[in-house]
Scaffold this active site. Structure first.
Site, mmCIF file in Angstrom:
data_model
loop_
_atom_site.group_PDB
_atom_site.id
_atom_site.type_symbol
_atom_site.label_atom_id
_atom_site.label_comp_id
_atom_site.label_asym_id
_atom_site.label_seq_id
_atom_site.Cartn_x
_atom_site.Cartn_y
_atom_site.Cartn_z
ATOM 1 N N LYS A 208 -2.966 57.541 -49.158
ATOM 2 C CA LYS A 208 -2.238 58.361 -48.178
ATOM 3 C C LYS A 208 -0.721 58.269 -48.335
ATOM 4 C CE LYS A 208 -5.913 59.276 -45.029
ATOM 5 N NZ LYS A 208 -6.667 58.951 -43.839
ATOM 6 N N ARG A 247 -12.641 53.379 -46.120
ATOM 7 C CA ARG A 247 -12.952 54.698 -46.697
ATOM 8 C C ARG A 247 -11.989 54.920 -47.859
ATOM 9 N NH1 ARG A 247 -11.072 59.912 -46.224
ATOM 10 N NH2 ARG A 247 -12.643 61.543 -46.275
#
Ligand code: HH2
Length: 270
Positions: A208, A247
């Protein structure tokens, strides 16, 4: 006491975006054959769950109609569910139901609004925190105290899920969803407070943007595919603070890194 005695091994959820426009891997697995192959590859690398999604929820993303999400995700769910546990990454009740009928047993719900579907279908549910909607969520995220606001939101969703009768509830702070770099860092650092709610916690930092910002050197911000170190560091950190699942895009290196935490000490030194 060894960490491995205190709790069972943390789980790894492998990300499988069957989309043309995800923030990482855009279009790479957008046909069913390559998506299924990649899902099987992640399972072989040690993913406990493969998270199949037909809609990008990256900042600025347009919503994808349920029929199109189903067209993209369903053949992949159906094929993978014979080999590995599959979650469906969706905000749509129709997509969730279709995926469950095809074999998915966990609804990964970034809108935290599908508890009733999970309860009615007898499957698990991931409730994730998001401020706003993907299209506009990064415009001006604002919190007085991001950690306590996210904890309070997730605690409320967990209680509602109990009332609805969901049998398996996971909580996720929603890294990158209506949050600045500072908000994301505060949540990762404070992940123990989410864990303190007493529910299994899943964390999704993989590749991210905030990792790129933090690790940038001399103005060069690493792109999504060059954020492995930050992804692994934050996954390991989160698991050490009590998260039960991460995740991730990069399953093999994450599984390897988490072995350092979970391997019984005498086996690790043998
Ligand atoms: N992040 C994304 C999507 N789904 N689900 C959970 N539970 N937690 C997350 O942090 C999370 C999520 C966004 O990442 P990705 O799927 O890789 O990208 P895109 O939304 O662009 O497809």
């Amino acid at each position: 006491m060894r960490v491995s005695e205190a709790s069972k091994r943390a789980l790894v959820m492998g990300i499988l975006n069957v989309t043309p426009d995800s923030f990482s891997d855009a279009g790479r697995w957008s046909d069913a054959t390559s998506a299924i192959d990649h899902g099987l590859e992640m399972a072989a690398e040690g993913a406990d769950i493969v998270d199949v999604g037909g809609e990008s929820t990256r900042p600025g993303a347009e919503p994808v109609p349920a029929e199109e999400q189903i067209r993209r995700a369903l053949p992949v769910v159906e094929a993978l569910a014979r080999e590995v546990r599959v979650s469906i990454d969706t905000r749509s009740a129709d997509v969730a139901r279709a995926a469950i009928a095809a074999g998915a047993t966990l609804v990964n719900d970034v809108s935290a609004s599908l508890a009733a579907v999970a309860a009615a279908e007898g499957v698990g549910w991931v409730a994730m925190h998001m401020q706003g909607e993907p299209q506009t969520m990064q415009n001006a995220p604002r919190y007085d105290d991001v950690v306590s606001e996210v904890v309070s939101f997730l605690g409320d969703r967990a209680e509602r899920a109990d009332t609805a009768g969901v049998k398996e509830v996971w909580l996720d702070p929603g890294i990158g969803f209506g949050k600045t770099t500072e908000h994301n860092l505060a949540l990762v650092r404070g992940i123990g407070e989410v864990v303190s709610l007493g529910r299994p916690v899943v964390v999704g930092t993989s590749r991210k943007g905030f990792l790129g910002v933090v690790t940038a050197r001399g103005g060069d911000t690493p792109g999504p595919e060059d954020r492995l170190e930050g992804s692994i560091a934050t996954a390991v950190w989160s698991v050490l603070r009590g998260a039960r699942m991460v995740r991730v895009h990069d399953v093999a290196p994450t599984v390897q890194a988490l072995r350092l935490i979970d391997e019984p000490v005498e086996e690790a030194v043998a």
